[in-house]
Scaffold this active site. Structure first.
Site, mmCIF file in Angstrom:
data_model
loop_
_atom_site.group_PDB
_atom_site.id
_atom_site.type_symbol
_atom_site.label_atom_id
_atom_site.label_comp_id
_atom_site.label_asym_id
_atom_site.label_seq_id
_atom_site.Cartn_x
_atom_site.Cartn_y
_atom_site.Cartn_z
ATOM 1 N N LYS A 26 -17.555 30.577 -28.867
ATOM 2 C CA LYS A 26 -17.901 29.931 -27.597
ATOM 3 C C LYS A 26 -17.040 30.358 -26.418
ATOM 4 O O LYS A 26 -15.845 30.565 -26.530
ATOM 5 C CB LYS A 26 -17.783 28.406 -27.744
ATOM 6 N N SER A 60 -13.831 26.900 -27.407
ATOM 7 C CA SER A 60 -14.049 25.714 -28.220
ATOM 8 C C SER A 60 -12.983 25.672 -29.300
ATOM 9 O O SER A 60 -12.554 26.711 -29.805
ATOM 10 C CB SER A 60 -15.440 25.788 -28.852
ATOM 11 N N GLN A 75 -7.674 -1.874 4.153
ATOM 12 C CA GLN A 75 -6.662 -1.090 3.453
ATOM 13 C C GLN A 75 -7.302 -0.290 2.306
ATOM 14 O O GLN A 75 -6.758 0.721 1.864
ATOM 15 C CB GLN A 75 -5.581 -2.028 2.901
ATOM 16 N N GLU A 118 -19.123 22.959 -14.895
ATOM 17 C CA GLU A 118 -19.519 21.617 -15.360
ATOM 18 C C GLU A 118 -18.643 20.534 -14.728
ATOM 19 O O GLU A 118 -19.129 19.464 -14.356
ATOM 20 C CB GLU A 118 -19.440 21.547 -16.885
ATOM 21 N N ASN A 144 -2.020 -2.496 13.058
ATOM 22 C CA ASN A 144 -3.475 -2.285 13.035
ATOM 23 C C ASN A 144 -3.893 -1.029 13.802
ATOM 24 O O ASN A 144 -4.701 -0.241 13.321
ATOM 25 C CB ASN A 144 -4.189 -3.510 13.604
ATOM 26 N N TYR A 155 -9.535 -6.393 12.717
ATOM 27 C CA TYR A 155 -8.923 -5.905 11.489
ATOM 28 C C TYR A 155 -8.936 -6.971 10.395
ATOM 29 O O TYR A 155 -8.697 -8.156 10.651
ATOM 30 C CB TYR A 155 -7.466 -5.473 11.739
ATOM 31 N N SER A 215 0.818 -1.222 0.000
ATOM 32 C CA SER A 215 0.000 0.000 0.000
ATOM 33 C C SER A 215 0.848 1.267 0.000
ATOM 34 O O SER A 215 0.319 2.374 0.057
ATOM 35 C CB SER A 215 -0.921 0.004 1.226
ATOM 36 N N ASN A 270 -17.161 28.686 -22.712
ATOM 37 C CA ASN A 270 -17.883 27.626 -21.990
ATOM 38 C C ASN A 270 -17.659 27.640 -20.479
ATOM 39 O O ASN A 270 -16.559 27.944 -20.021
ATOM 40 C CB ASN A 270 -17.453 26.254 -22.534
ATOM 41 N N THR A 276 -39.628 28.228 -9.050
ATOM 42 C CA THR A 276 -39.992 26.871 -8.635
ATOM 43 C C THR A 276 -40.222 26.126 -9.952
ATOM 44 O O THR A 276 -40.724 26.727 -10.915
ATOM 45 C CB THR A 276 -41.276 26.822 -7.775
ATOM 46 N N HIS A 277 -39.859 24.892 -10.021
ATOM 47 C CA HIS A 277 -39.956 24.094 -11.264
ATOM 48 C C HIS A 277 -39.186 24.757 -12.416
ATOM 49 O O HIS A 277 -39.546 24.604 -13.574
ATOM 50 C CB HIS A 277 -41.408 23.892 -11.698
HETATM 51 N N1 ARG Z 1 -1.440 -1.258 4.975
HETATM 52 C C1 ARG Z 1 -2.330 -1.734 5.995
HETATM 53 C C2 ARG Z 1 -3.659 -0.977 5.941
HETATM 54 O O1 ARG Z 1 -3.700 0.018 5.319
HETATM 55 C C3 ARG Z 1 -1.706 -1.518 7.334
HETATM 56 C C4 ARG Z 1 -2.172 -2.487 8.363
HETATM 57 C C5 ARG Z 1 -1.591 -3.808 8.114
HETATM 58 N N2 ARG Z 1 -2.002 -4.725 9.101
HETATM 59 C C6 ARG Z 1 -1.977 -6.070 8.887
HETATM 60 N N3 ARG Z 1 -2.382 -6.808 9.843
HETATM 61 N N4 ARG Z 1 -1.616 -6.568 7.749
HETATM 62 O O2 ARG Z 1 -4.634 -1.385 6.480
#
Ligand code: ARG
Length: 458
Positions: A283, A277, A322, A290, A110, A317, A23, A285, A155-156
């Protein structure tokens, strides 16, 4: 592949598995929060005598060094590490030796990641609040300038009754005021510290959880260790609040797009906030409006993703969690960007007061007031409604407004009408007489503006 948990394995993780599991590419976004949390943890461990003063000092200085080097670009967070926690610990140990290995005493990733995410969300809530306050300040300026600029209220999407530009914008002031309140509520509810919950069942070390909570500006430690590591309610609440902010921005953008159209011409978006454009030279825009409207879907998507991700997770957990990061980060950045862009667009936008006033006059927005005139002269409201309906038909036929219909014509439908009908149905009168609390009349509006000013001063 730098991992924190190789001990019980005899084979290397498959490369694809490693990448799928990692991650660091996105959780490096909260490296500051991760280091801040670690420093508090170390301060507490030292105070409790779990680490020596010397170890505490070494680790703290090491963490400060990592923060400094990441900030000034000399230390790069690479995908060689599984996540930001592994990165910090590995670099620390590399730099200060064995003391670095003690950082994780009495802690699990965790509770660490639960803390980091909370710190991150809390910091972002504070930034969102500042952005919303700036937007509100801008809206208040338009409310003041537009307090006596008459425009049709709809309204509407049909012209209904005359209001003022200030009053119309005041409606959005209320929406964004509530949005700030929602963020403040979330911040207050989530402000408990999960650090010390361990993997799920606390720890045998004599941690002082109240102390780390205090160091990290939390109101108190979280209460149940299993909930601490698996609670992501505050992420869902935040995404819901962000979705509501985006919904409000999107509604306002929709109006601006309509107002900016060739048909309405109520406003002109500044050149700096418009685009052209590639083929049609004439144009200009409203792309920014948007895009804000379009990005709303993206933020709603994050809310739906998070609700769905969480719905089947048993305690405590699980790695599913993640997935709380990427789309949440995106939703936060998107919303922040949209608020800032929208604020710039509004503050540079040109309001065509004359066109708005003309439009209010042309749309029979004073028909209710014509009926009220009759009621004030003793005509029952139902009859008055029908009489004015007939007058409107006559006007449509002649392609004129009620203000332009001659008195004789009025009197063919009801003899009650006198010369003072014109005064009674003028835009000025229509708006000025609406002074119930929250109405567009000048007295009510002055009170509202004063209240908004006070609110923003806090
Ligand atoms: N990268 C993990 C997360 O975002 C961190 C926690 C990892 N914990 C584990 N027991 N693998 O949740």
């Amino acid at each position: 592949m730098a991992q924190l948990w190789g001990g019980r394995f005899t084979k290397e993780t498959d490369r694809l598995v490693y990448n799928f599991n990692a991650s660091v590419s996105f959780d490096q976004k909260f490296y500051r929060q991760d280091i801040r949390g670690s420093k508090a943890h170390v301060a507490m461990l030292t105070r409790q005598g779990i680490l020596t003063e010397e170890e505490g000092r070494l680790i703290t200085e090491g963490l400060d060094g990592i923060l400094r080097d990441v900030e000034n670009g000399t230390l790069e967070i690479t995908d060689e590490y599984e996540d930001i926690h592994s990165f910090v610990e590995a670099v620390l140990t590399d730099r200060i030796g064995d003391a670095g290995k003690k950082l994780h005493t009495g802690r699990s990733r965790n509770d660490q990641v639960a803390l980091d995410m909370k710190l991150y969300v809390r910091d972002e809530i504070d930034e969102l609040d500042i952005l919303l306050k700036t937007l509100l300040t801008e809206l208040l300026a338009v409310m003041k300038k537009g307090a006596v600029v008459y425009m049709p209220g709809f309204t509407h999407l049909q012209k209904a009754q005359p209001v003022t530009l200030g009053h119309h914008v005041g409606a959005y002031f209320e929406m964004f005021r509530r949005d700030r309140g929602r963020l403040a509520d979330i911040r207050k509810r989530m402000n408990t510290c999960p650090l010390g919950a361990g993997a799920l069942a606390g720890t045998t070390y004599p941690l002082d959880r109240a102390y780390t909570a205090e160091l990290l500006d939390f109101d108190e430690p979280t209460r149940n260790s299993m909930d601490s590591v698996s609670d992501r309610d505050y992420v869902i609440e935040l995404l819901s609040a962000l979705s509501t902010i985006m919904m409000h921005l999107s509604r306002f953008c929709e109006e601006i797009i309509i107002w900016n159209s060739n048909e309405y011409r109520f406003v002109e978006i500044d050149d700096t906030y418009s685009t052209g454009s590639s083929i049609m030279p004439q144009k200009k825009n409203p792309d920014i409006a948007e895009l804000v409207r379009g990005k709303t879907g993206r933020v709603y998507g994050a809310l739906m993703q998070m609700l769905t991700t969480m719905k089947g997770i048993p305690l405590a957990y699980n790695k599913d969690m993640q997935e709380d990061k990427e789309m949440t980060f995106d939703a936060i950045d998107t919303t922040k960007g949209c608020i800032a862009l929208f604020t710039g667009m509004i503050s540079s936008m040109h309001f065509r007061n004359d066109v708005m006033e003309q439009s209010a006059k042309n749309g029979f927005t004073n028909a209710t007031d014509a009926a009220d005139y009759l009621v004030n002269h003793g005509v029952p409201f139902r009859d008055a409604h029908s009489i004015v309906g007939r007058l409107v038909l006559m006007c449509i036929d002649k392609n004129i407004s009620l203000d332009e219909l001659p008195l004789e014509e009025y009197r063919t439908v009801s003899p009650v009408f006198e010369e003072d009908i014109y005064e009674a149905i003028s835009m000025k009168t229509c708006v000025e007489r609406r002074n119930t609390t929250g109405a567009p009349g000048p007295k009510a509006m002055a009170e509202e503006i004063e209240a908004c000013e006070k609110y923003l001063q806090i």
